[in-house]
Design a protein around this motif. Structure first.
Motif, short mmCIF file in Angstrom:
data_model
loop_
_atom_site.label_atom_id
_atom_site.label_comp_id
_atom_site.label_asym_id
_atom_site.label_seq_id
_atom_site.Cartn_x
_atom_site.Cartn_y
_atom_site.Cartn_z
N ASP A 271 0.83 -1.21 0.00
CA ASP A 271 0.00 0.00 0.00
C ASP A 271 0.86 1.26 0.00
O ASP A 271 0.51 2.26 -0.64
CB ASP A 271 -0.98 -0.01 1.17
N ILE A 272 1.98 1.23 0.69
CA ILE A 272 2.90 2.37 0.63
C ILE A 272 3.47 2.49 -0.78
O ILE A 272 3.53 3.59 -1.35
CB ILE A 272 4.01 2.24 1.69
N ALA A 273 3.85 1.35 -1.37
CA ALA A 273 4.36 1.37 -2.74
C ALA A 273 3.29 1.92 -3.70
O ALA A 273 3.61 2.69 -4.62
CB ALA A 273 4.79 -0.03 -3.17
N ARG A 274 2.05 1.56 -3.48
CA ARG A 274 0.95 2.05 -4.33
C ARG A 274 0.86 3.56 -4.29
O ARG A 274 0.69 4.22 -5.31
CB ARG A 274 -0.38 1.43 -3.89
N THR A 275 0.99 4.14 -3.10
CA THR A 275 0.89 5.59 -3.01
C THR A 275 2.11 6.27 -3.67
O THR A 275 1.98 7.34 -4.25
CB THR A 275 0.74 6.07 -1.55
N ILE A 276 3.25 5.62 -3.60
CA ILE A 276 4.43 6.14 -4.30
C ILE A 276 4.21 6.04 -5.81
O ILE A 276 4.59 6.95 -6.57
CB ILE A 276 5.72 5.42 -3.86
N ALA A 277 3.58 4.95 -6.26
CA ALA A 277 3.27 4.81 -7.69
C ALA A 277 2.38 5.95 -8.16
O ALA A 277 2.57 6.50 -9.25
CB ALA A 277 2.60 3.46 -7.96
N ARG A 278 1.41 6.32 -7.34
CA ARG A 278 0.54 7.43 -7.71
C ARG A 278 1.30 8.75 -7.76
O ARG A 278 1.08 9.57 -8.64
CB ARG A 278 -0.63 7.51 -6.74
N ARG A 279 2.21 8.94 -6.82
CA ARG A 279 3.02 10.16 -6.84
C ARG A 279 3.93 10.17 -8.07
O ARG A 279 4.09 11.19 -8.74
CB ARG A 279 3.84 10.30 -5.56
N ALA A 280 4.51 9.01 -8.38
CA ALA A 280 5.36 8.91 -9.57
C ALA A 280 4.56 9.28 -10.82
O ALA A 280 5.06 10.02 -11.68
CB ALA A 280 5.94 7.50 -9.69
N GLU A 281 3.35 8.79 -10.90
CA GLU A 281 2.51 9.13 -12.04
C GLU A 281 2.27 10.64 -12.10
O GLU A 281 2.36 11.26 -13.18
CB GLU A 281 1.17 8.39 -11.96
N ARG A 282 1.99 11.25 -10.97
CA ARG A 282 1.78 12.71 -10.95
C ARG A 282 3.03 13.46 -11.42
O ARG A 282 2.94 14.45 -12.14
CB ARG A 282 1.37 13.18 -9.55
N ARG A 283 4.20 12.98 -11.01
CA ARG A 283 5.45 13.62 -11.43
C ARG A 283 5.65 13.49 -12.94
O ARG A 283 6.08 14.43 -13.60
CB ARG A 283 6.65 13.01 -10.69
N VAL A 284 5.34 12.32 -13.48
CA VAL A 284 5.50 12.12 -14.92
C VAL A 284 4.47 12.94 -15.69
O VAL A 284 4.79 13.51 -16.74
CB VAL A 284 5.44 10.61 -15.28
N VAL A 285 3.25 13.03 -15.17
CA VAL A 285 2.24 13.89 -15.82
C VAL A 285 2.72 15.34 -15.82
O VAL A 285 2.61 16.03 -16.84
CB VAL A 285 0.87 13.74 -15.13
N ALA A 286 3.27 15.80 -14.71
CA ALA A 286 3.79 17.18 -14.66
C ALA A 286 4.88 17.37 -15.71
O ALA A 286 4.90 18.38 -16.41
CB ALA A 286 4.32 17.49 -13.26
N LEU A 287 5.76 16.39 -15.84
CA LEU A 287 6.82 16.46 -16.84
C LEU A 287 6.23 16.48 -18.25
O LEU A 287 6.72 17.20 -19.13
CB LEU A 287 7.77 15.27 -16.68
N SER A 288 5.15 15.74 -18.45
CA SER A 288 4.53 15.67 -19.79
C SER A 288 3.92 17.01 -20.21
O SER A 288 3.64 17.21 -21.39
CB SER A 288 3.47 14.57 -19.83
N ARG A 289 3.71 17.92 -19.28
CA ARG A 289 3.18 19.25 -19.61
C ARG A 289 4.21 20.11 -20.34
O ARG A 289 3.86 21.04 -21.05
CB ARG A 289 2.71 19.99 -18.35
N THR A 290 5.51 19.76 -20.14
CA THR A 290 6.57 20.55 -20.77
C THR A 290 7.43 19.73 -21.74
O THR A 290 8.05 20.31 -22.62
CB THR A 290 7.50 21.16 -19.70
N ASP A 291 7.49 18.42 -21.55
CA ASP A 291 8.34 17.55 -22.39
C ASP A 291 7.47 16.45 -22.99
O ASP A 291 6.47 16.04 -22.38
CB ASP A 291 9.44 16.91 -21.55
N GLU A 292 7.91 15.94 -24.11
CA GLU A 292 7.16 14.85 -24.75
C GLU A 292 7.41 13.54 -23.99
O GLU A 292 8.55 13.11 -23.83
CB GLU A 292 7.59 14.71 -26.20
N ILE A 293 6.32 12.96 -23.52
CA ILE A 293 6.36 11.67 -22.82
C ILE A 293 5.43 10.73 -23.58
O ILE A 293 4.33 11.12 -23.97
CB ILE A 293 5.90 11.81 -21.36
N SER A 294 5.85 9.51 -23.73
CA SER A 294 5.06 8.52 -24.45
C SER A 294 3.69 8.33 -23.80
O SER A 294 3.61 8.09 -22.59
CB SER A 294 5.81 7.19 -24.46
N PRO A 295 2.62 8.42 -24.59
CA PRO A 295 1.28 8.18 -24.03
C PRO A 295 1.14 6.78 -23.42
O PRO A 295 0.46 6.61 -22.42
CB PRO A 295 0.35 8.35 -25.23
N VAL A 296 1.81 5.79 -24.01
CA VAL A 296 1.72 4.44 -23.46
C VAL A 296 2.43 4.35 -22.11
O VAL A 296 1.98 3.65 -21.21
CB VAL A 296 2.21 3.37 -24.46
#
Length: 173
Positions: free
Chosen positions: A119-144
């Motif tokens: 469950d702790i890992a799951r919450t880190i996974a969600r934070r990681a996703e948020r960080r990658v989404v933030a990065l995708s606002r300025t840099d090209e990140i693969s949709p997949v």
């Protein structure tokens, strides 16, 4: 070659693709959180008992090395990018667990040591996703890659429930 390179003393770090960027950049934050997730899953692996959960954790950790590699590459394509096959595999594995363990409401997280770590890992996974989404606002990140990260927290959630169900400790609110 020593682990101590001193090349980052100025606050920069080297990417897989060779460029140097600030250690405080969104890109470094994104792949650093992926690294944190992999380490949390390493701890979970030592607290879980179900063979299929242990295999799944190792599968995810190996996948995360590819995610981090892709995020740490600028201007060149990473040689093992995340693919739709990876996305489909995570979806299928999540669905398999859901078929065995139907959820009928909110679950109290962390009812076993293994599920608590997951469950702790799951919450880190969600934070990681948020960080990658933030990065995708300025840099090209693969949709997949983005979709795969979105699916990953659900998969980890179900792995935690698998651990609890196997020990008779799955608890609904």
């Amino acid at each position: 070659m020593s682990i101590v390179t001193k090349t980052g003393d100025d606050g920069s770090t080297g990417l897989w693709s060779g460029e140097r960027i600030g250690k405080d950049s969104l890109r470094v934050e994104a792949y650093g959180t992926i690294d944190e997730l992999s380490s949390a899953l390493g701890m979970a692996r030592h607290l879980c008992f179900q063979d299929n959960v242990l295999y799944a954790i190792e599968y995810i950790q190996r996948l995360l090395f590819r995610v981090a590699g892709e995020l740490a590459s600028l201007g060149t394509s990473f040689d093992r990018p995340i693919t739709e096959e990876d996305e489909k595999t995570i979806e299928a594995k999540t669905s398999e667990i859901e078929a065995r363990i139907p959820l009928r409401g909110f679950v109290v997280p962390g009812m076993t040591q293994g599920s608590a770590a997951l469950d702790i890992a799951r919450t880190i996974a969600r934070r990681a996703e948020r960080r990658v989404v933030a990065l995708s606002r300025t840099d090209e990140i693969s949709p997949v890659l983005l979709r795969t990260l979105n699916r990953l927290s659900d998969f980890i959630y179900m792995l935690a429930r698998e651990e609890e169900a196997a020990q008779g400790k799955l608890t609904f609110v």
